[in-house]
Scaffold this motif. Structure first.
Motif, PDB file in Angstrom:
ATOM      1  N   PHE A   1       0.813  -1.210   0.000  1.00 50.11           N
ATOM      2  CA  PHE A   1       0.000   0.000   0.000  1.00 50.11           C
ATOM      3  C   PHE A   1       0.848   1.261   0.000  1.00 50.11           C
ATOM      4  CE2 PHE A   1      -3.200  -2.961   1.832  1.00 50.11           C
ATOM      5  CZ  PHE A   1      -4.192  -2.751   0.892  1.00 50.11           C
ATOM      6  N   ALA A   2       2.028   1.176   0.610  1.00 52.57           N
ATOM      7  CA  ALA A   2       2.883   2.363   0.666  1.00 52.57           C
ATOM      8  C   ALA A   2       3.221   2.866  -0.732  1.00 52.57           C
ATOM      9  CB  ALA A   2       4.165   2.052   1.441  1.00 52.57           C
ATOM     10  N   GLY A   3       3.477   1.938  -1.665  1.00 53.87           N
ATOM     11  CA  GLY A   3       3.788   2.349  -3.032  1.00 53.87           C
ATOM     12  C   GLY A   3       2.625   3.052  -3.693  1.00 53.87           C
ATOM     13  N   ASP A   4       1.401   2.538  -3.510  1.00 56.47           N
ATOM     14  CA  ASP A   4       0.217   3.171  -4.102  1.00 56.47           C
ATOM     15  C   ASP A   4      -0.045   4.537  -3.489  1.00 56.47           C
ATOM     16  OD1 ASP A   4      -0.083   0.974  -5.665  1.00 56.47           O
ATOM     17  OD2 ASP A   4      -1.754   0.112  -4.542  1.00 56.47           O
ATOM     18  N   LEU A   5       0.159   4.659  -2.185  1.00 55.30           N
ATOM     19  CA  LEU A   5      -0.070   5.941  -1.526  1.00 55.30           C
ATOM     20  C   LEU A   5       0.993   6.963  -1.908  1.00 55.30           C
ATOM     21  CD1 LEU A   5      -1.030   4.534   1.989  1.00 55.30           C
ATOM     22  CD2 LEU A   5      -2.569   5.707   0.398  1.00 55.30           C
ATOM     23  N   GLU A   6       2.196   6.496  -2.094  1.00 51.09           N
ATOM     24  CA  GLU A   6       3.299   7.411  -2.421  1.00 51.09           C
ATOM     25  C   GLU A   6       3.200   7.927  -3.849  1.00 51.09           C
ATOM     26  OE1 GLU A   6       8.006   7.472  -1.220  1.00 51.09           O
ATOM     27  OE2 GLU A   6       7.124   5.584  -1.909  1.00 51.09           O
ATOM     28  N   THR A   7       2.744   7.089  -4.767  1.00 50.70           N
ATOM     29  CA  THR A   7       2.667   7.478  -6.177  1.00 50.70           C
ATOM     30  C   THR A   7       1.310   8.053  -6.571  1.00 50.70           C
ATOM     31  OG1 THR A   7       1.998   5.242  -6.811  1.00 50.70           O
ATOM     32  CG2 THR A   7       4.364   5.734  -6.808  1.00 50.70           C
ATOM     33  N   GLY A   8       0.321   7.958  -5.690  1.00 52.55           N
ATOM     34  CA  GLY A   8      -1.007   8.457  -6.007  1.00 52.55           C
ATOM     35  C   GLY A   8      -1.909   7.440  -6.689  1.00 52.55           C
ATOM     36  N   THR A   9      -1.420   6.215  -6.873  1.00 57.96           N
ATOM     37  CA  THR A   9      -2.238   5.183  -7.511  1.00 57.96           C
ATOM     38  C   THR A   9      -3.490   4.884  -6.699  1.00 57.96           C
ATOM     39  OG1 THR A   9      -0.228   4.187  -8.407  1.00 57.96           O
ATOM     40  CG2 THR A   9      -2.208   2.835  -8.426  1.00 57.96           C
ATOM     41  N   ALA A  10      -3.392   4.997  -5.372  1.00 59.75           N
ATOM     42  CA  ALA A  10      -4.548   4.713  -4.526  1.00 59.75           C
ATOM     43  C   ALA A  10      -5.713   5.644  -4.835  1.00 59.75           C
ATOM     44  CB  ALA A  10      -4.143   4.829  -3.058  1.00 59.75           C
ATOM     45  N   LYS A  11      -5.446   6.910  -5.108  1.00 59.97           N
ATOM     46  CA  LYS A  11      -6.522   7.853  -5.453  1.00 59.97           C
ATOM     47  C   LYS A  11      -7.205   7.447  -6.753  1.00 59.97           C
ATOM     48  CE  LYS A  11      -4.620  11.940  -3.143  1.00 59.97           C
ATOM     49  NZ  LYS A  11      -4.183  13.352  -3.319  1.00 59.97           N
ATOM     50  N   LEU A  12      -6.400   7.016  -7.708  1.00 58.71           N
ATOM     51  CA  LEU A  12      -6.970   6.610  -8.992  1.00 58.71           C
ATOM     52  C   LEU A  12      -7.847   5.377  -8.834  1.00 58.71           C
ATOM     53  CD1 LEU A  12      -7.133   6.814 -12.082  1.00 58.71           C
ATOM     54  CD2 LEU A  12      -5.039   5.441 -12.199  1.00 58.71           C
ATOM     55  N   VAL A  13      -7.369   4.408  -8.074  1.00 60.75           N
ATOM     56  CA  VAL A  13      -8.122   3.163  -7.921  1.00 60.75           C
ATOM     57  C   VAL A  13      -9.418   3.395  -7.169  1.00 60.75           C
ATOM     58  CG1 VAL A  13      -8.081   0.873  -6.875  1.00 60.75           C
ATOM     59  CG2 VAL A  13      -6.053   1.736  -8.042  1.00 60.75           C
ATOM     60  N   THR A  14      -9.351   4.145  -6.091  1.00 60.20           N
ATOM     61  CA  THR A  14     -10.547   4.349  -5.264  1.00 60.20           C
ATOM     62  C   THR A  14     -11.558   5.286  -5.923  1.00 60.20           C
ATOM     63  OG1 THR A  14      -9.339   6.099  -4.068  1.00 60.20           O
ATOM     64  CG2 THR A  14      -9.354   3.895  -3.102  1.00 60.20           C
ATOM     65  N   SER A  15     -11.185   5.928  -7.017  1.00 59.09           N
ATOM     66  CA  SER A  15     -12.145   6.774  -7.743  1.00 59.09           C
ATOM     67  C   SER A  15     -12.941   5.980  -8.771  1.00 59.09           C
ATOM     68  CB  SER A  15     -11.407   7.926  -8.444  1.00 59.09           C
ATOM     69  OG  SER A  15     -10.547   7.421  -9.466  1.00 59.09           O
ATOM     70  N   GLN A  16     -12.612   4.699  -8.918  1.00 59.02           N
ATOM     71  CA  GLN A  16     -13.316   3.855  -9.876  1.00 59.02           C
ATOM     72  C   GLN A  16     -14.573   3.269  -9.233  1.00 59.02           C
ATOM     73  OE1 GLN A  16     -11.973   3.924 -13.027  1.00 59.02           O
ATOM     74  NE2 GLN A  16     -10.577   5.353 -11.993  1.00 59.02           N
ATOM     75  N   SER A  17     -15.254   2.415  -9.996  1.00 61.38           N
ATOM     76  CA  SER A  17     -16.527   1.854  -9.530  1.00 61.38           C
ATOM     77  C   SER A  17     -16.340   0.781  -8.461  1.00 61.38           C
ATOM     78  CB  SER A  17     -17.294   1.260 -10.718  1.00 61.38           C
ATOM     79  OG  SER A  17     -16.518   0.248 -11.352  1.00 61.38           O
ATOM     80  N   VAL A  18     -15.126   0.234  -8.339  1.00 65.13           N
ATOM     81  CA  VAL A  18     -14.860  -0.792  -7.337  1.00 65.13           C
ATOM     82  C   VAL A  18     -14.845  -0.159  -5.949  1.00 65.13           C
ATOM     83  CG1 VAL A  18     -13.209  -2.500  -6.525  1.00 65.13           C
ATOM     84  CG2 VAL A  18     -13.547  -2.164  -8.974  1.00 65.13           C
ATOM     85  N   SER A  19     -15.539  -0.774  -5.028  1.00 69.29           N
ATOM     86  CA  SER A  19     -15.591  -0.212  -3.674  1.00 69.29           C
ATOM     87  C   SER A  19     -14.226  -0.301  -3.004  1.00 69.29           C
ATOM     88  CB  SER A  19     -16.620  -0.970  -2.825  1.00 69.29           C
ATOM     89  OG  SER A  19     -16.200  -2.304  -2.592  1.00 69.29           O
ATOM     90  N   ARG A  20     -14.006   0.565  -2.038  1.00 72.26           N
ATOM     91  CA  ARG A  20     -12.731   0.582  -1.328  1.00 72.26           C
ATOM     92  C   ARG A  20     -12.516  -0.704  -0.538  1.00 72.26           C
ATOM     93  NH1 ARG A  20     -11.045   5.829   2.099  1.00 72.26           N
ATOM     94  NH2 ARG A  20     -11.381   6.684   0.004  1.00 72.26           N
ATOM     95  N   LEU A  21     -13.588  -1.233   0.058  1.00 70.49           N
ATOM     96  CA  LEU A  21     -13.477  -2.469   0.820  1.00 70.49           C
ATOM     97  C   LEU A  21     -13.038  -3.620  -0.078  1.00 70.49           C
ATOM     98  CD1 LEU A  21     -13.874  -4.177   3.356  1.00 70.49           C
ATOM     99  CD2 LEU A  21     -16.311  -4.375   2.736  1.00 70.49           C
ATOM    100  N   ARG A  22     -13.629  -3.689  -1.250  1.00 71.16           N
ATOM    101  CA  ARG A  22     -13.284  -4.775  -2.166  1.00 71.16           C
ATOM    102  C   ARG A  22     -11.834  -4.651  -2.630  1.00 71.16           C
ATOM    103  NH1 ARG A  22     -16.148  -5.827  -8.034  1.00 71.16           N
ATOM    104  NH2 ARG A  22     -15.009  -7.746  -8.574  1.00 71.16           N
ATOM    105  N   TRP A  23     -11.404  -3.461  -2.927  1.00 72.49           N
ATOM    106  CA  TRP A  23     -10.022  -3.266  -3.385  1.00 72.49           C
ATOM    107  C   TRP A  23      -9.040  -3.621  -2.275  1.00 72.49           C
ATOM    108  CZ3 TRP A  23      -6.423   0.844  -2.133  1.00 72.49           C
ATOM    109  CH2 TRP A  23      -5.246   0.791  -2.888  1.00 72.49           C
ATOM    110  N   LEU A  24      -9.318  -3.171  -1.055  1.00 72.14           N
ATOM    111  CA  LEU A  24      -8.437  -3.489   0.069  1.00 72.14           C
ATOM    112  C   LEU A  24      -8.359  -4.995   0.307  1.00 72.14           C
ATOM    113  CD1 LEU A  24      -9.573  -0.721   2.571  1.00 72.14           C
ATOM    114  CD2 LEU A  24      -7.285  -0.943   1.616  1.00 72.14           C
ATOM    115  N   THR A  25      -9.517  -5.661   0.243  1.00 72.52           N
ATOM    116  CA  THR A  25      -9.547  -7.092   0.503  1.00 72.52           C
ATOM    117  C   THR A  25      -8.758  -7.868  -0.550  1.00 72.52           C
ATOM    118  OG1 THR A  25     -11.732  -6.858   1.537  1.00 72.52           O
ATOM    119  CG2 THR A  25     -11.052  -9.079   0.877  1.00 72.52           C
TER     120      THR A  25
END
Length: 340
Positions: free
Chosen positions: A112-136
């Protein structure tokens, strides 16, 4: 997630093959695989190579043992040449003990650190997939890959070690307790989830890897210090005196002695440590009189039997898996609320 797509190469009219459907990764599962495919392929490649090497070395060892007298093998009277086949087993077991460290530092911390550092997490969580599903999915896919890899490697190592355990001093069960059975898998998953949690909290890849390394090493130190407490200590005693000609109790085969050594056993069932009457040990008569005054009737030794190894491993693995599950739950709950 698995979606079904039509394979263009098989949609042409060709009898029964027409309209055949094939499975293909999609959604978050495909994304996680795509993001970390280099680590996953490395893990798979290392597993295959490790299995091939261990199977080859085991074959050499068993071929050598087949040329030896079975009687000498059972009595532990194998020639010194056997150590040349035993040393690789011990060495590879030592190498596999680093799996949890590698899992936590190089797979867990950057997850997760890589996604948070590069901003990928913002892109992923802005999609139709729920945050819970992506985290799981993000947590589950590497965990499954890691468990399968660690399980296969330690399973093959256990298979290699089992027929020769106890045949030399380097092959005793205490030396292989942490690298056989279910313990390595549980420890690897614990180290992985700890690395994930550290990366989620610190949000910087390099810093998270360094901190995870320290935590995983500390966990390993605690495990090495406490694993014997998972077993039930047993005792063997004598009541024929401790004077000249008296024989100390003999431990069962492959048992590991515990405590301070050999205790003095009194007629009341109490035990005195080996320093009792130590100041008079140079005078046999005075030493004997001193021990008699303490009502010493024999010796007693504590030990852990090899028969408890499997139950101790399952208990230790259960504890580590419970902690790993708790850390994983924290990751999901924290990520749902405070990921970005």
């Amino acid at each position: 997630m698995t979606t079904l797509t039509r394979d263009p190469a098989r949609t042409t009219p060709a009898g029964p093959a027409r309209g055949r459907w094939i499975p293909r990764l999609g959604g978050p599962v495909w994304l996680v695989w795509r993001q970390h495919r280099a680590a996953f392929w490395t893990l798979l490649g290392a597993t295959v190579v490790g299995v091939i090497v261990m199977v080859h070395l085991r074959g050499q060892m068993m071929d050598y043992l087949a040329t030896q007298d079975p009687t000498s093998r059972r009595s532990g009277g194998l020639p010194p040449e056997f150590e040349a086949y035993a040393d690789p087993l011990f060495d590879i077991g030592s190498y596999l003990s680093y799996i949890p460290v590698l899992a936590g530092v190089f797979l867990g911390a950057p997850l997760f650190a890589g996604d948070l550092e590069t901003g990928t997490a913002k892109l992923v969580t802005s999609q139709s997939v729920s945050r819970l599903r992506w985290l799981t999915v993000k947590l589950a896919v590497p965990a499954v890959m890691l468990a399968l890899s660690a399980g296969v490697l330690t399973g093959v190592l256990t298979w290699w070690w089992h027929p020769v355990k106890g045949l030399s001093s380097g092959l005793i069960w205490t030396a292989f307790f942490g690298v056989t059975g279910v313990m390595p898998v549980a420890y690897a998953l614990l180290a992985f989830t700890v690395g994930v949690a550290v990366g989620l909290l610190l949000r910087r890849t390099l810093v998270s890897m360094v901190v995870t390394l320290g935590i995983v090493v500390a966990i390993g130190f605690v495990r090495d210090e406490l694993w014997r407490s998972l077993g039930h200590v047993m005792s063997v005693s004598t009541d024929k005196g401790v004077g000249p000609g008296a024989v100390q109790p003999e431990l069962p085969a492959e048992a590991e002695q515990q405590g301070q050594g050999t205790y003095f056993l009194t007629s009341s069932g109490d035990r005195l440590d080996w320093t009792t009457c130590l100041d008079q040990v140079e005078d046999d008569r005075a030493h004997t009189a001193c021990l008699e005054s303490q009502h010493v009737i024999g010796w007693s030794i504590d030990y852990l039997p090899v028969s408890q190894m499997q139950s101790m491993q399952w208990l230790g693995a259960g504890i580590m898996l419970a902690v790993a599950a708790a850390v994983g739950a924290f990751v999901i709950l924290w990520g749902r609320k405070r990921l970005l």
